[in-house]
Design a protein around this motif. Sequence first.
Motif, short mmCIF file in Angstrom:
data_model
loop_
_atom_site.label_atom_id
_atom_site.label_comp_id
_atom_site.label_asym_id
_atom_site.label_seq_id
_atom_site.Cartn_x
_atom_site.Cartn_y
_atom_site.Cartn_z
N ASN A 47 6.34 -22.63 -31.75
CA ASN A 47 5.68 -23.27 -32.88
C ASN A 47 4.26 -22.72 -33.07
OD1 ASN A 47 7.97 -25.17 -32.38
ND2 ASN A 47 7.01 -26.21 -34.09
N ASP A 48 3.74 -22.90 -34.26
CA ASP A 48 2.42 -22.39 -34.64
C ASP A 48 1.38 -23.48 -34.39
OD1 ASP A 48 0.19 -21.30 -35.80
OD2 ASP A 48 1.24 -20.53 -37.56
N ALA A 49 0.57 -23.31 -33.36
CA ALA A 49 -0.39 -24.35 -32.95
C ALA A 49 -1.79 -24.11 -33.49
CB ALA A 49 -0.43 -24.43 -31.43
N ARG A 50 -1.95 -23.19 -34.41
CA ARG A 50 -3.28 -22.88 -34.93
C ARG A 50 -3.80 -23.98 -35.87
NH1 ARG A 50 -2.35 -17.47 -37.94
NH2 ARG A 50 -0.50 -18.66 -38.55
N LEU A 51 -5.12 -24.19 -35.85
CA LEU A 51 -5.78 -25.04 -36.84
C LEU A 51 -6.60 -24.12 -37.73
CD1 LEU A 51 -6.35 -28.05 -37.69
CD2 LEU A 51 -8.51 -27.79 -36.47
N LEU A 52 -6.27 -24.08 -39.03
CA LEU A 52 -6.90 -23.14 -39.95
C LEU A 52 -7.42 -23.87 -41.18
CD1 LEU A 52 -4.22 -20.29 -39.81
CD2 LEU A 52 -6.31 -20.50 -38.45
N TYR A 53 -8.58 -23.43 -41.66
CA TYR A 53 -9.19 -24.08 -42.82
C TYR A 53 -8.67 -23.45 -44.11
CZ TYR A 53 -12.63 -25.96 -46.05
OH TYR A 53 -13.23 -26.61 -47.10
N VAL A 54 -8.31 -24.32 -45.06
CA VAL A 54 -7.91 -23.90 -46.40
C VAL A 54 -9.03 -24.26 -47.35
CG1 VAL A 54 -6.21 -24.15 -48.24
CG2 VAL A 54 -5.48 -24.28 -45.84
N PRO A 55 -9.71 -23.29 -47.95
CA PRO A 55 -10.88 -23.60 -48.78
C PRO A 55 -10.50 -24.24 -50.11
CG PRO A 55 -10.43 -21.24 -48.81
CD PRO A 55 -9.49 -21.84 -47.80
N ALA A 56 -11.46 -24.97 -50.67
CA ALA A 56 -11.31 -25.50 -52.03
C ALA A 56 -11.23 -24.33 -53.00
CB ALA A 56 -12.48 -26.41 -52.36
N ALA A 57 -10.60 -24.57 -54.15
CA ALA A 57 -10.43 -23.48 -55.12
C ALA A 57 -10.28 -24.03 -56.53
CB ALA A 57 -9.20 -22.63 -54.76
N ASP A 58 -10.71 -23.22 -57.50
CA ASP A 58 -10.49 -23.51 -58.91
C ASP A 58 -9.35 -22.63 -59.42
OD1 ASP A 58 -12.62 -25.41 -59.24
OD2 ASP A 58 -14.03 -23.72 -59.16
N GLY A 112 -10.66 -28.61 -50.26
CA GLY A 112 -10.61 -27.93 -48.98
C GLY A 112 -10.12 -28.86 -47.89
N TYR A 113 -9.42 -28.29 -46.88
CA TYR A 113 -8.90 -29.12 -45.80
C TYR A 113 -8.59 -28.29 -44.56
CZ TYR A 113 -4.22 -27.49 -47.30
OH TYR A 113 -3.12 -26.72 -47.63
N GLN A 114 -8.56 -28.96 -43.43
CA GLN A 114 -8.11 -28.37 -42.18
C GLN A 114 -6.59 -28.51 -42.12
OE1 GLN A 114 -10.02 -26.75 -40.05
NE2 GLN A 114 -12.05 -27.34 -40.78
N SER A 115 -5.92 -27.42 -41.76
CA SER A 115 -4.45 -27.44 -41.76
C SER A 115 -3.89 -27.00 -40.42
CB SER A 115 -3.91 -26.50 -42.85
OG SER A 115 -4.16 -25.15 -42.52
N GLY A 116 -2.93 -27.80 -39.93
CA GLY A 116 -2.11 -27.41 -38.81
C GLY A 116 -0.70 -27.21 -39.34
N THR A 117 0.29 -27.61 -38.56
CA THR A 117 1.65 -27.60 -39.09
C THR A 117 1.72 -28.48 -40.33
OG1 THR A 117 2.52 -27.29 -36.87
CG2 THR A 117 4.06 -28.08 -38.53
N TYR A 118 0.89 -29.50 -40.36
CA TYR A 118 0.76 -30.39 -41.51
C TYR A 118 -0.71 -30.44 -41.90
CZ TYR A 118 5.06 -31.53 -39.16
OH TYR A 118 6.27 -31.41 -38.53
N GLY A 119 -1.00 -31.04 -43.05
CA GLY A 119 -2.39 -31.26 -43.40
C GLY A 119 -3.05 -32.17 -42.38
N VAL A 120 -4.29 -31.89 -42.04
CA VAL A 120 -4.98 -32.68 -41.02
C VAL A 120 -6.05 -33.58 -41.64
CG1 VAL A 120 -6.41 -32.55 -38.93
CG2 VAL A 120 -4.51 -30.97 -39.23
N LEU A 121 -7.00 -33.00 -42.37
CA LEU A 121 -8.10 -33.78 -42.95
C LEU A 121 -8.69 -33.00 -44.10
CD1 LEU A 121 -10.06 -36.28 -42.67
CD2 LEU A 121 -11.48 -34.79 -41.23
#
Length: 581
Positions: A47-58, A112-121
Amino acid sequence: MIRALSGLLWLDAASRTAACTVFAVGKAATKDGSVLISHSDDGDPQNDARLLYVPAADHRPDEKRPIFYTAETFPRYLGDHMGPDYRPNADTKGYNVSEPIGYIDQVPHTFGYQSGTYGVLNEHGVSVAESTCSAVFGTCGKGSTVGCEPGRKVGAALMSIDTLSYLAMERSRTSREAVELMGQLASKYGFYGPPDSFEGSGESLIVGDPDEAWAFQILSDPTGTSAIWVAKRLPDDQMTVVANMYTIREVNADDKDNFIVSPNLFDVASSKGWWKQGTAFDFTLMYSGGEYAHKYYSGRRMWRGLQMAKPSLSLPTSYEDIRYKPVYPWSVSPDTKVSHHDLMSWHRDWYAGTEFDMTKGVQAGPFGTPDRYQTTSKVQGHWERSIALYRTNAVYVQQLHHPGEGRPQGTASVAWYAAGPPHYAAFVPIPSGVNETIHALQFANPKQFENYSMNWLVRRVMDVCQIRFDVMHKDVNNAQQAAESDADALLEKVRQAGTTSPAELNKIFQEHASQVLQTWKKLMPYLLFRFSGNTDIETMQSLSYPDAWLEASGYKDGPPDAPKEDKCPPKCDLDGENVVV
């Protein structure tokens, strides 16, 4: 393209995140007035255990939002859509770029949000926590031929729980908005659960914000093109637990303050002859597939979670079948106010002090490990299933609060993230105002050890602790407490200083996570040295074995004592004969 990628997407379907435990606590039941939710991302090494940030976007008015199949195996997504940290790099060399399986209308702005396998915050303090559940209906994802229901050759459903959680992060300012959005999208585009998975084809999310938390439970409909779902609001003074089985019981669709339901919720059950109008509607009874893996797999964790929150409540530890005959309340009012540290502790629980204590008995080995690995033996049986689990990829405890005095915008809501099995990891804070990926949590390649990966360092500590858990884990616990105490102090300092600049927050919390990573990097060699050769090097005392394990292991039935050397020689008279005693 979905068929061209079949080797990557479908080969390890059963390795999707499994057996997750989820808690939620309302704001009137917490010490600081925050809403608390938590999730253990329990999977397997792929499984993919990374925590990655998804930036806000227009986005342009005519833009479409691509939808991808969510494999959950590493890398869960690869491409440009989710920001720079999801783009191909040296760590993902050899993997194909993800291709869309469909599209939906895009919105003008995504958060923008922090993402794991699911959305985090996300930046507004909206968060989710997931637990896969068994269900009576299931289907395959769009374009897939794996996990389809009888009569279907290729999937039509577009939405998985992973995708729904990401869309909720991108588009929602409140948990209620998130629940309504996910339900509408699943009904419109179809929902598919984990394909061909032993754990079931349904899903449950706890969705939280600084005001409230909702339980959202969903499965595909019988046609494989829509979804059946229900959401129930958690009372502010209550806590609840989900452990791989639906928990929502009687549904009151007329109570729109506390229930949100799919349009087909009642009709499908009625058409199957499971429910008659005018009688109580029990969602779990109608749509759950019951416990999977073994009896008590879900119920024991439900019992333990409720019991830890409310020790004064006497709950049975055994039952017949909790799908057909419920024995536990959906929620309880905790005996004392709950903190984020309580949820951390709950996720580290192995039934200590109960009759099911995983560190006791022969199963725990001579040195009392609570970890029970999978078996490939022909011997039939089951291990007890505790909340703490060796194959956990990550745990996050979301502490959700409105900005206000003492809690500036950007630090009011915090995701506390433990990269790996929680009883070996430290929780590090990531406030909602952090708008980049935390480097220590960015890497978790399952096929390559990385000494800059928090996840790998935690796993290394776990493996070493199997040598002598009873003495080694005390040092791990001390390191956890020190790191989390420092994090509390740091967060309070940042809040009191009124720090809100994303650049400043990024720098502060990057440095803290890096310090914890360095501590864990040193912890494994320290443990190996400190207890080398089954000896406490500080005292130079042998650690021996516990008496109870020696008794159970057959130690007393081993080779007998050496014969007494009492003959001639050396005990001889002057004539060389044996001395008669």
